[in-house]
Design a protein around this motif. Structure first.
Motif, PDB file in Angstrom:
ATOM      1  N   LYS A 142      -5.687  83.427  37.885  1.00 43.79           N
ATOM      2  CA  LYS A 142      -4.566  82.683  37.295  1.00 43.79           C
ATOM      3  C   LYS A 142      -4.293  83.156  35.869  1.00 43.79           C
ATOM      4  CE  LYS A 142      -5.382  78.568  35.907  1.00 43.79           C
ATOM      5  NZ  LYS A 142      -5.754  77.172  35.768  1.00 43.79           N
ATOM      6  N   ILE A 143      -5.343  83.374  35.089  1.00 47.29           N
ATOM      7  CA  ILE A 143      -5.173  83.874  33.722  1.00 47.29           C
ATOM      8  C   ILE A 143      -4.524  85.248  33.752  1.00 47.29           C
ATOM      9  CG2 ILE A 143      -6.429  84.711  31.690  1.00 47.29           C
ATOM     10  CD1 ILE A 143      -8.488  82.425  32.266  1.00 47.29           C
ATOM     11  N   GLY A 144      -5.008  86.128  34.607  1.00 49.60           N
ATOM     12  CA  GLY A 144      -4.448  87.471  34.716  1.00 49.60           C
ATOM     13  C   GLY A 144      -3.021  87.486  35.221  1.00 49.60           C
ATOM     14  N   LEU A 145      -2.685  86.531  36.061  1.00 45.30           N
ATOM     15  CA  LEU A 145      -1.358  86.489  36.669  1.00 45.30           C
ATOM     16  C   LEU A 145      -0.287  85.948  35.722  1.00 45.30           C
ATOM     17  CD1 LEU A 145       0.174  86.980  39.340  1.00 45.30           C
ATOM     18  CD2 LEU A 145      -0.359  84.631  39.962  1.00 45.30           C
ATOM     19  N   PHE A 146      -0.644  84.977  34.903  1.00 44.99           N
ATOM     20  CA  PHE A 146       0.373  84.281  34.115  1.00 44.99           C
ATOM     21  C   PHE A 146       0.337  84.583  32.622  1.00 44.99           C
ATOM     22  CE2 PHE A 146      -0.025  81.566  37.905  1.00 44.99           C
ATOM     23  CZ  PHE A 146       1.282  81.674  38.331  1.00 44.99           C
ATOM     24  N   THR A 147      -0.396  85.594  32.197  1.00 43.92           N
ATOM     25  CA  THR A 147      -0.451  85.915  30.781  1.00 43.92           C
ATOM     26  C   THR A 147       0.229  87.248  30.526  1.00 43.92           C
ATOM     27  OG1 THR A 147      -2.565  84.779  30.649  1.00 43.92           O
ATOM     28  CG2 THR A 147      -1.941  86.134  28.784  1.00 43.92           C
ATOM     29  N   LEU A 148       1.211  87.229  29.643  1.00 47.04           N
ATOM     30  CA  LEU A 148       1.884  88.453  29.224  1.00 47.04           C
ATOM     31  C   LEU A 148       1.309  88.884  27.890  1.00 47.04           C
ATOM     32  CD1 LEU A 148       5.577  87.446  29.961  1.00 47.04           C
ATOM     33  CD2 LEU A 148       4.131  88.924  31.339  1.00 47.04           C
ATOM     34  N   GLY A 149       1.205  90.182  27.661  1.00 44.19           N
ATOM     35  CA  GLY A 149       0.817  90.677  26.357  1.00 44.19           C
ATOM     36  C   GLY A 149      -0.576  91.234  26.260  1.00 44.19           C
ATOM     37  N   GLY A 150      -1.335  91.231  27.329  1.00 44.97           N
ATOM     38  CA  GLY A 150      -2.645  91.864  27.299  1.00 44.97           C
ATOM     39  C   GLY A 150      -3.751  90.957  26.803  1.00 44.97           C
ATOM     40  N   GLY A 151      -4.884  91.586  26.474  1.00 41.16           N
ATOM     41  CA  GLY A 151      -6.114  90.870  26.141  1.00 41.16           C
ATOM     42  C   GLY A 151      -6.008  89.875  25.018  1.00 41.16           C
ATOM     43  N   TYR A 152      -5.352  90.252  23.915  1.00 40.98           N
ATOM     44  CA  TYR A 152      -5.259  89.333  22.777  1.00 40.98           C
ATOM     45  C   TYR A 152      -4.428  88.112  23.113  1.00 40.98           C
ATOM     46  CZ  TYR A 152      -7.429  92.983  20.085  1.00 40.98           C
ATOM     47  OH  TYR A 152      -8.319  93.907  19.626  1.00 40.98           O
ATOM     48  N   ALA A 153      -3.402  88.285  23.916  1.00 39.29           N
ATOM     49  CA  ALA A 153      -2.588  87.141  24.321  1.00 39.29           C
ATOM     50  C   ALA A 153      -3.342  86.245  25.291  1.00 39.29           C
ATOM     51  CB  ALA A 153      -1.283  87.631  24.955  1.00 39.29           C
ATOM     52  N   MET A 154      -4.343  86.798  25.977  1.00 35.38           N
ATOM     53  CA  MET A 154      -5.125  86.009  26.933  1.00 35.38           C
ATOM     54  C   MET A 154      -6.197  85.162  26.266  1.00 35.38           C
ATOM     55  SD  MET A 154      -5.865  88.640  30.000  1.00 35.38           S
ATOM     56  CE  MET A 154      -4.677  88.984  31.277  1.00 35.38           C
ATOM     57  N   ILE A 155      -6.565  85.496  25.045  1.00 40.56           N
ATOM     58  CA  ILE A 155      -7.694  84.821  24.395  1.00 40.56           C
ATOM     59  C   ILE A 155      -7.557  83.301  24.368  1.00 40.56           C
ATOM     60  CG2 ILE A 155      -8.905  84.513  22.185  1.00 40.56           C
ATOM     61  CD1 ILE A 155      -8.592  87.531  21.764  1.00 40.56           C
ATOM     62  N   PRO A 156      -6.417  82.739  23.921  1.00 41.77           N
ATOM     63  CA  PRO A 156      -6.366  81.273  23.896  1.00 41.77           C
ATOM     64  C   PRO A 156      -6.427  80.648  25.285  1.00 41.77           C
ATOM     65  CG  PRO A 156      -4.254  82.217  23.213  1.00 41.77           C
ATOM     66  CD  PRO A 156      -5.220  83.340  23.344  1.00 41.77           C
ATOM     67  N   ILE A 157      -5.895  81.328  26.280  1.00 40.83           N
ATOM     68  CA  ILE A 157      -5.929  80.782  27.638  1.00 40.83           C
ATOM     69  C   ILE A 157      -7.339  80.874  28.204  1.00 40.83           C
ATOM     70  CG2 ILE A 157      -4.999  81.040  29.972  1.00 40.83           C
ATOM     71  CD1 ILE A 157      -2.444  82.177  28.535  1.00 40.83           C
ATOM     72  N   ILE A 158      -8.007  82.014  27.989  1.00 36.00           N
ATOM     73  CA  ILE A 158      -9.393  82.147  28.446  1.00 36.00           C
ATOM     74  C   ILE A 158     -10.263  81.106  27.747  1.00 36.00           C
ATOM     75  CG2 ILE A 158     -11.424  83.651  28.479  1.00 36.00           C
ATOM     76  CD1 ILE A 158      -9.500  86.036  28.725  1.00 36.00           C
TER      77      ILE A 158
END
Length: 181
Positions: free
Chosen positions: A14-30
């Motif tokens: 779900k994190i990989g599917l709905f996060t745009l912008g790569g690793g740094y943009a995923m940090i708050p969601i992770i």
């Protein structure tokens, strides 16, 4: 497959599917999923994992998911969470590659990508400031990342040297300076 592996795979998929912008943009969601919701790791440990993931080669989001998975369930956990993170991007890129020639000159698609850029910058800036606050970076010690960025950009210093110097500096600080503070 046990319930943990399915739950962790779904979480990172779900994190990989709905996060745009790569690793740094995923940090708050992770962080929201792993630290706040599931409580798989603590906040301090998560910040340490981000630092390690940044200094390892490869995609940061996959690195951090692998580190969290390894911390929780060793190799199987690392594979499960890393696959959950990488699979959505792989499938999306595969679909785009199959149909891109039909859309490459479409003005609407180009406008969509231009509109996404500022949002991605914000998605990267927010976790950067939050991490700085969590790492207790203040105005008196913010010169370090600024000096490193300028050394890389203006002087052409290799980032590898910056990482090595930071590692040695962190070791010296933690071993000799911090205990006396």
């Amino acid at each position: 497959m046990s319930n943990f592996y399915l739950e962790s795979f779904k979480t990172f998929f779900k994190i990989g599917l709905f996060t745009l912008g790569g690793g740094y943009a995923m940090i708050p969601i992770i962080e929201s999923e792993v630290v706040d919701k599931h409580k798989w790791v603590g906040k301090e440990e998560f910040i340490d994992m981000i630092a390690i993931a940044q200094s390892c080669p490869g995609v940061m989001a996959i690195n951090i998911s692998a580190f969290i998975g390894y911390r929780l369930r060793k190799v199987r956990g690392a594979l499960c969470m890393a696959l959950g993170t990488a699979l959505p991007s792989f499938l999306i890129i595969l679909a785009i590659a199959m149909f891109f020639h039909q859309f490459e000159d479409n003005k609407v698609v180009a406008a969509i990508f231009r509109g996404i850029r500022p949002a991605v910058v914000a998605l990267i800036a927010v976790p950067t400031f939050n991490m700085a606050k969590s790492a207790k970076i203040t105005l008196t010690n913010c010169w370090i990342p600024i000096a490193c960025a300028l050394a890389i950009w203006m002087l052409g210093v290799s980032p590898i040297y910056v990482i090595l110097i930071a590692g040695v500096g962190g070791y010296v600080y933690g071993k000799y300076i911090k205990p006396t503070e």
